[in-house]
Design a protein around this motif. Structure first.
Motif, PDB file in Angstrom:
ATOM      1  N   VAL A  34       0.882  -1.234  -0.091  1.00  0.00           N
ATOM      2  CA  VAL A  34       0.153  -0.072  -0.088  1.00  0.00           C
ATOM      3  C   VAL A  34       0.713   1.111   0.119  1.00  0.00           C
ATOM      4  N   CYS A  35       2.108   1.029   0.413  1.00  0.00           N
ATOM      5  CA  CYS A  35       2.931   2.454   0.160  1.00  0.00           C
ATOM      6  C   CYS A  35       3.918   2.228  -0.960  1.00  0.00           C
ATOM      7  N   THR A  36       3.869   3.109  -1.994  1.00  0.00           N
ATOM      8  CA  THR A  36       4.611   3.279  -2.939  1.00  0.00           C
ATOM      9  C   THR A  36       4.849   4.758  -3.407  1.00  0.00           C
ATOM     10  N   PRO A  37       5.894   5.023  -4.127  1.00  0.00           N
ATOM     11  CA  PRO A  37       6.193   6.602  -4.337  1.00  0.00           C
ATOM     12  C   PRO A  37       4.957   7.330  -5.025  1.00  0.00           C
ATOM     13  N   GLN A  38       4.127   6.557  -5.595  1.00  0.00           N
ATOM     14  CA  GLN A  38       3.072   7.078  -6.100  1.00  0.00           C
ATOM     15  C   GLN A  38       1.864   7.520  -4.901  1.00  0.00           C
ATOM     16  N   ASP A  39       1.769   6.561  -4.002  1.00  0.00           N
ATOM     17  CA  ASP A  39       0.894   7.006  -2.874  1.00  0.00           C
ATOM     18  C   ASP A  39       1.516   6.612  -1.508  1.00  0.00           C
ATOM     19  N   PRO A  40       2.563   7.625  -1.168  1.00  0.00           N
ATOM     20  CA  PRO A  40       3.493   7.211  -0.065  1.00  0.00           C
ATOM     21  C   PRO A  40       2.668   7.517   1.272  1.00  0.00           C
ATOM     22  N   LYS A  41       2.907   6.353   2.074  1.00  0.00           N
ATOM     23  CA  LYS A  41       2.466   6.537   3.573  1.00  0.00           C
ATOM     24  C   LYS A  41       3.299   7.013   4.417  1.00  0.00           C
ATOM     25  N   GLY A  42       4.503   7.255   4.106  1.00  0.00           N
ATOM     26  CA  GLY A  42       5.509   7.689   5.314  1.00  0.00           C
ATOM     27  C   GLY A  42       6.483   8.600   4.514  1.00  0.00           C
ATOM     28  N   PRO A  43       7.317   9.623   5.194  1.00  0.00           N
ATOM     29  CA  PRO A  43       8.248  10.181   4.360  1.00  0.00           C
ATOM     30  C   PRO A  43       9.475   9.522   3.855  1.00  0.00           C
ATOM     31  N   CYS A  44       9.697   8.234   4.323  1.00  0.00           N
ATOM     32  CA  CYS A  44      10.818   7.650   3.718  1.00  0.00           C
ATOM     33  C   CYS A  44      10.410   7.180   2.406  1.00  0.00           C
ATOM     34  N   MET A  45       9.264   7.195   2.142  1.00  0.00           N
ATOM     35  CA  MET A  45       8.818   6.582   0.648  1.00  0.00           C
ATOM     36  C   MET A  45       8.725   7.883  -0.453  1.00  0.00           C
ATOM     37  N   VAL A  46       8.423   9.071   0.439  1.00  0.00           N
ATOM     38  CA  VAL A  46       8.390  10.359  -0.218  1.00  0.00           C
ATOM     39  C   VAL A  46       9.351  10.919  -0.834  1.00  0.00           C
ATOM     40  N   SER A  47      10.239  10.877   0.107  1.00  0.00           N
ATOM     41  CA  SER A  47      11.609  11.521  -0.473  1.00  0.00           C
ATOM     42  C   SER A  47      12.459  10.936  -1.504  1.00  0.00           C
ATOM     43  N   SER A  48      13.073  11.768  -2.143  1.00  0.00           N
ATOM     44  CA  SER A  48      13.902  10.782  -3.469  1.00  0.00           C
ATOM     45  C   SER A  48      15.190  10.350  -2.930  1.00  0.00           C
ATOM     46  N   GLU A  49      15.460  10.586  -1.648  1.00  0.00           N
ATOM     47  CA  GLU A  49      16.701  10.148  -0.787  1.00  0.00           C
ATOM     48  C   GLU A  49      16.191   9.521   0.425  1.00  0.00           C
ATOM     49  N   GLY A  50      15.032   9.195   0.552  1.00  0.00           N
ATOM     50  CA  GLY A  50      14.463   8.271   1.690  1.00  0.00           C
ATOM     51  C   GLY A  50      15.045   6.945   1.446  1.00  0.00           C
ATOM     52  N   THR A  51      15.026   6.401   2.565  1.00  0.00           N
ATOM     53  CA  THR A  51      15.490   4.963   2.504  1.00  0.00           C
ATOM     54  C   THR A  51      14.295   3.807   1.673  1.00  0.00           C
ATOM     55  N   CYS A  52      13.221   3.993   2.170  1.00  0.00           N
ATOM     56  CA  CYS A  52      12.139   3.061   1.449  1.00  0.00           C
ATOM     57  C   CYS A  52      12.059   3.618   0.129  1.00  0.00           C
ATOM     58  N   GLY A  53      12.136   4.709  -0.371  1.00  0.00           N
ATOM     59  CA  GLY A  53      12.121   4.985  -1.779  1.00  0.00           C
ATOM     60  C   GLY A  53      13.293   4.453  -2.510  1.00  0.00           C
ATOM     61  N   ALA A  54      14.641   4.532  -2.071  1.00  0.00           N
ATOM     62  CA  ALA A  54      15.585   3.960  -2.561  1.00  0.00           C
ATOM     63  C   ALA A  54      15.611   2.348  -2.724  1.00  0.00           C
ATOM     64  N   TYR A  55      14.823   1.820  -1.736  1.00  0.00           N
ATOM     65  CA  TYR A  55      14.793   0.372  -1.782  1.00  0.00           C
ATOM     66  C   TYR A  55      13.784   0.013  -2.841  1.00  0.00           C
ATOM     67  N   TYR A  56      12.807   0.943  -2.982  1.00  0.00           N
ATOM     68  CA  TYR A  56      11.560   0.639  -4.037  1.00  0.00           C
ATOM     69  C   TYR A  56      12.194   0.689  -5.372  1.00  0.00           C
ATOM     70  N   ARG A  57      13.108   1.725  -5.563  1.00  0.00           N
ATOM     71  CA  ARG A  57      13.503   1.867  -6.804  1.00  0.00           C
ATOM     72  C   ARG A  57      14.599   0.810  -7.437  1.00  0.00           C
ATOM     73  N   PHE A  58      15.552   0.585  -6.091  1.00  0.00           N
ATOM     74  CA  PHE A  58      16.757  -0.162  -6.707  1.00  0.00           C
ATOM     75  C   PHE A  58      16.782  -1.990  -6.106  1.00  0.00           C
ATOM     76  N   SER A  59      15.711  -2.287  -5.517  1.00  0.00           N
ATOM     77  CA  SER A  59      15.902  -3.513  -4.930  1.00  0.00           C
ATOM     78  C   SER A  59      14.894  -4.385  -5.537  1.00  0.00           C
TER      79      SER A  59
END
Ligand code: SF4
Ligand code: SF4
Length: 360
Positions: A335-360
């Motif tokens: 339910v948490c994706t860069p398009q529909d983030p539930k927390g800041p770590c997915m929002v930010s282009s340098e957030g850890t969740c965003g980085a895991y989403y894009r690169f792992s």
């Protein structure tokens, strides 16, 4: 590309990785990078997978968007709701959800919320719109604080009475101390941030080394910088040393940028401050000094006490402290994706969740 390609040379990278693999570790090396730009650089170069298993890279609270507390988002939202107020801030912050709204949502409801690329743009907007109160929501570490301090000085020099700063600025070394005092987190070394260190200088980590006996290496952002920095940390860990070392000498000096530090000190004073996931850390935030109080949004507006509510299921706090990785969060990718983030770590282009989403 001169001055860049040499830090990306695959042959040299292979040699450095081989020399790390040849080392016979008798213990784990848990190294924390405390900079969002490092997190992304590590993913981009695939370093995690290439290192020997005993060297673990942990992402820490290195992105100012991610560590901004819910209560500060809520206060910014409250400011955006006030008639005659224009909010100016950096893009990433808009989509970070607070307790019940975000600046993005407020903008869609008609609030005047504008993205700026620097705090001086906010001063310009204030000058062009004397009928509105223009508030700059300032986030960032020691790298952005000098530019915001300069904006306050500029607004004062121009006699602007409709410009103020809501300061959610934070200082990195106090957060490092808080992490080292946390019982659930074991860190053997810090990959210290390149950008912040250009301002605070490598000397800023001496106190951390002295008090906690933990190696600190200021490191650049290219693959060879990171490999070399990691090697320097491992060497210290193996030989039982704890020192401040500087891999990023081409940009960072021991004393940092003295003029920028003076500017911060002229406008701001350290204050206890709440970090998302880390709680209140003594003297880790920056408040505008009494002398410049007319430019402090907290003094200009009487903000009410706000009931802060954390998001159900979001584990950003634990991700920021490095005690869990994003895929361990039940919301990650589902339910948490860069398009529909539930927390800041997915929002930010340098957030850890965003980085895991894009690169792992
Ligand atoms: S994501 Fe935004 S706030 Fe976070 S480090 Fe990058 S530019 Fe700064
Ligand atoms: S995956 Fe989303 S909900 Fe989970 S910790 Fe990261 S940002 Fe928060």
């Amino acid at each position: 590309m001169k001055y860049l390609d040499e830090y990306r040379d695959p042959e040299l990278a292979r040699t450095l990785i081989e020399s790390l693999r040849r080392r016979r570790f008798d213990r784990d090396a848990r190294l924390m990078e405390i900079c969002g730009t490092h997190t992304v650089a590590i993913f981009r170069s695939g370093l995690r997978q290439l290192l020997p298993a005993r060297i673990q890279l942990i992402s820490g609270p290195g992105c100012p968007v991610c560590v901004t507390a819910n209560e500060d988002i809520d206060r910014s939202v409250w400011l955006a709701q006030q008639p005659g107020v224009t909010i100016t801030t950096f893009g990433d912050l808009l989509r970070v959800p607070g307790s019940s709204s975000s600046l993005h949502v407020e903008r869609s409801k008609g609030a005047d919320v504008r993205i700026v690329y620097g705090s001086l743009d906010a001063v310009r907007i204030a000058r062009e719109h004397p009928d509105r109160q223009v508030v700059f929501v300032g986030i960032g570490f020691e790298t952005t604080a000098p530019t915001v301090a300069a904006a306050v000085r500029t607004a004062a020099a121009q006699g602007l009475e409709n410009f103020s700063v809501f300061s959610a600025h934070k200082l990195l070394p106090p957060a490092m101390r808080a992490l080292l005092e946390a019982e659930d987190l074991k860190i053997n070394g810090f990959i210290c941030p390149g950008h912040v260190s250009t301002v605070i200088g490598a000397c800023a980590y001496q106190e951390v080394v002295d008090n906690y006996r933990i190696p600190c290496v200021v490191t650049g952002f290219e693959p060879l910088d990171l490999l070399q920095g990691i090697g320097m940390l491992v060497e210290q860990i193996e030989s039982g040393k704890a020192e401040v070392a500087n891999q990023y000498r081409r940009a960072v000096s021991w004393e940092g940028n003295v003029a920028a530090r003076r500017l911060i000190d002229e406008i701001f004073e350290p204050v206890d401050c709440t970090w998302r996931g880390l709680g209140v850390i003594p003297r880790s935030g920056l408040r505008i000094r009494e002398r410049w109080r007319e430019f402090d949004a907290g003094s200009r507006f009487s903000m009410p006490a706000i009931q802060v509510r954390e998001h159900a299921g979001c584990r950003c706090g634990e991700v920021l402290r490095g005690v869990m990785t994003p895929p361990e969060c039940g919301l990650f990718r589902k339910v948490c994706t860069p398009q529909d983030p539930k927390g800041p770590c997915m929002v930010s282009s340098e957030g850890t969740c965003g980085a895991y989403y894009r690169f792992s």
